[in-house]
Structure formats: structure tokens, C-alpha cells
Design a protein around this motif. Structure first.
Motif, PDB file in Angstrom:
ATOM      1  N   PRO A   4      28.548  40.068  58.129  1.00  0.00           N
ATOM      2  CA  PRO A   4      27.317  39.852  57.339  1.00  0.00           C
ATOM      3  C   PRO A   4      26.068  40.128  58.179  1.00  0.00           C
ATOM      4  O   PRO A   4      25.984  39.704  59.326  1.00  0.00           O
ATOM      5  N   ASP A 145      24.061  38.058  52.662  1.00  0.00           N
ATOM      6  CA  ASP A 145      25.498  38.377  52.741  1.00  0.00           C
ATOM      7  C   ASP A 145      26.351  37.132  52.925  1.00  0.00           C
ATOM      8  O   ASP A 145      27.506  37.091  52.504  1.00  0.00           O
ATOM      9  N   LEU A 146      25.786  36.130  53.586  1.00  0.00           N
ATOM     10  CA  LEU A 146      26.522  34.873  53.788  1.00  0.00           C
ATOM     11  C   LEU A 146      25.534  33.722  53.676  1.00  0.00           C
ATOM     12  O   LEU A 146      24.456  33.760  54.283  1.00  0.00           O
ATOM     13  N   HIS A 226      34.330  37.051  56.648  1.00  0.00           N
ATOM     14  CA  HIS A 226      33.529  37.728  55.612  1.00  0.00           C
ATOM     15  C   HIS A 226      33.368  39.222  55.873  1.00  0.00           C
ATOM     16  O   HIS A 226      32.733  39.902  55.079  1.00  0.00           O
ATOM     17  N   ASP A 228      33.835  43.209  56.148  1.00  0.00           N
ATOM     18  CA  ASP A 228      34.588  44.113  55.271  1.00  0.00           C
ATOM     19  C   ASP A 228      34.788  45.452  55.946  1.00  0.00           C
ATOM     20  O   ASP A 228      34.316  45.700  57.028  1.00  0.00           O
TER      21      ASP A 228
END
Ligand code: DC
Length: 228
Positions: A4, A145-146, A226, A228
Motif C-alpha cells: 500500500p 490503500d490501507l 495487502h 498485490d
């Protein structure tokens, strides 16, 4: 694989957000912004220039004209960042009790929030940031994002705040800290604008039973989970 880039940390006063946020930012090489210092800086300037903070339009005008800079700490006296107002270092002044007692009122002013929110979004546009506050995940950066919501009981937060003041050589009364925190919690979470609340997509961590190290390690795990 990317982790993130924009991390929002919200929670009540003295829940350990800034300790966590600063350490995460340092570890990841991200910018760190504790947005509470911006509301504190406005409050401090208002107290100096106006003598009090009750004139909403006068305080709002000040918020629009002062230049607040938050930079990586250049002095190792326990600060997590340098806070400057129009080039004057106010890092410790904004932690004074008189600021604690008035900052919730100032941070409830619409024009002040608008100005601070715009400045915070501009800073976040640079990317790779850990931003800490009350409304970061809900209002300032809803697309973060987080999102972490760091909670702790008011008794535990009062105890930590007390120890922090004592460790800096200051004087403090636990009872007074507890009642001041309860008062700020009430104002922060019941104000009409951007009240303190948990974003729907935030991960809630109750830090009561954990040390700062344990919370940090847990969040670091979440960050890598988290990616990706
Ligand atoms: O985190 P702190 O105690 O330094 O915050 C000071 C005050 O600023 C607190 O009473 C709530 C307010 N605040 C806010 O309204 N929104 C933020 N994003 C950060 C802080």
C-alpha cells in the motif's frame, strides 16, 4: 508486487497513532504526516494572536494565511517531526496544555477543516505517505490503500500520556489527563463535521493489551498481506 502506498491511521487521542505512523513511515521510506499537529498549530497561533479561539471567522482567516510546515525531525529531543509556522519552530509549544484544552474547538470549525483537508490532500498527492488523524480514512483520503483504526481504552491512553510527560521531565496528574482525554473524545466524536469514527473498510486494532512494538509488527504484517 507493491505494498500500500497511501496508509491512513485514525483513532482517539493518545492511542499510539503517531508512534506507529512515524515508525512505519521511517521503515517504509514514506512521508509521515500527523495531521493533528496542523490543528494544533492553528490553535497555537490563534491563542498568541487573538488571545482565545472562540471567534470562528477570525480563527478561520488565520488558518488560511499561516504557512504550516511539517518536516522530518532535525532535533533529537523526542520529537517525531519538526512543526513550523511561518518558519518558527513550534514543535513543543503546540503540545502545551492550553493547546490541548482548545484544539478540539478549533478543529470543529468548518473553514479550518476545509483548509487543513485541502492542504493534507495536496501533500498526499505526492504518494507514499502514512497520514495520521481522526478523519483520514473517512474524509481526507477515502481511497487510501490501507486504513487502520487504532483504538485503546481511555484509562490506558491516559496512563501512556502520563508516562510520556513524566519521561520528558514534565509534571502531570493522571486524573487530570484522564478527564481532559474524556472531554476531547466527546468533542472529537460528536462534532458535526468529520467526527472521529471508524471507516467501513478500516482494520480496527485495540492496542490495550499490546506494546508499541507488537502493534507495529502486526501492522507491518497487514501491509505485506495487502500487497498485490
Ligand atoms: O492527534 P492530536 O491529539 O494531536 O489532535 C489534536 C486535535 O486535532 C484533536 O482534538 C482532534 C483534532 N484532529 C482532527 O480533528 N482531525 C484530524 N485529522 C487530526 C486531529
Amino acid at each position: 508486487m507493491s505494498i500500500p502506498q497511501v496508509i491512513a491511521i485514525d483513532g482517539p487521542a493518545s492511542s499510539g497513532k503517531s508512534t506507529l505512523g512515524e515508525r512505519l513511515a521511517r521503515t517504509l521510506g514514506y512521508l509521515y504526516l500527523d495531521t493533528g499537529v496542523m490543528y494544533r498549530a492553528v490553535t497555537w497561533v490563534a491563542l498568541i494572536q487573538l488571545g482565545e479561539v472562540h471567534d470562528e471567522s477570525a480563527v478561520t482567516k488565520l488558518a488560511q494565511v499561516i504557512r504550516i510546515d511539517v518536516r522530518p525531525a532535525t532535533v533529537s529531543d523526542g520529537r517525531k517531526a519538526d512543526v513550523l509556522v511561518d518558519d518558527v519552530d513550534v514543535t513543543w509549544e503546540i503540545r502545551e496544555k492550553i493547546v490541548d484544552a482548545n484544539v478540539s474547538e478549533v478543529s470543529a470549525y468548518r473553514g479550518v477543516r476545509k483548509e487543513m483537508t485541502e492542504q493534507q490532500r495536496r501533500i498526499a498527492n505526492r504518494g507514499k505517505i502514512v497520514m495520521v488523524g481522526r478523519d483520514i480514512g473517512t474524509v481526507v483520503l477515502p481511497d487510501a490503500d490501507l486504513k487502520i483504526y487504532l483504538d485503546a481504552s481511555v484509562e490506558e491512553r491516559a496512563r501512556r500520556r502520563y508516562l510520556e510527560i513524566i519521561s520528558r521531565g514534565g509534571e502531570a496528574e493522571l486524573d487530570q489527563i484522564l478527564s481532559a482525554l474524556e472531554k476531547r473524545d466527546l468533542i472529537d466524536s460528536t462534532r458535526a463535521l468529520a467526527p472521529l469514527k471508524i471507516a467501513e473498510d478500516a482494520i480496527v486494532i485495540d492496542s490495550d493489551p499490546f506494546s508499541a512494538d507488537e502493534v507495529f509488527n502486526e501492522v507491518l504484517k497487514l501491509i505485506y498481506a495487502h500487497s498485490d
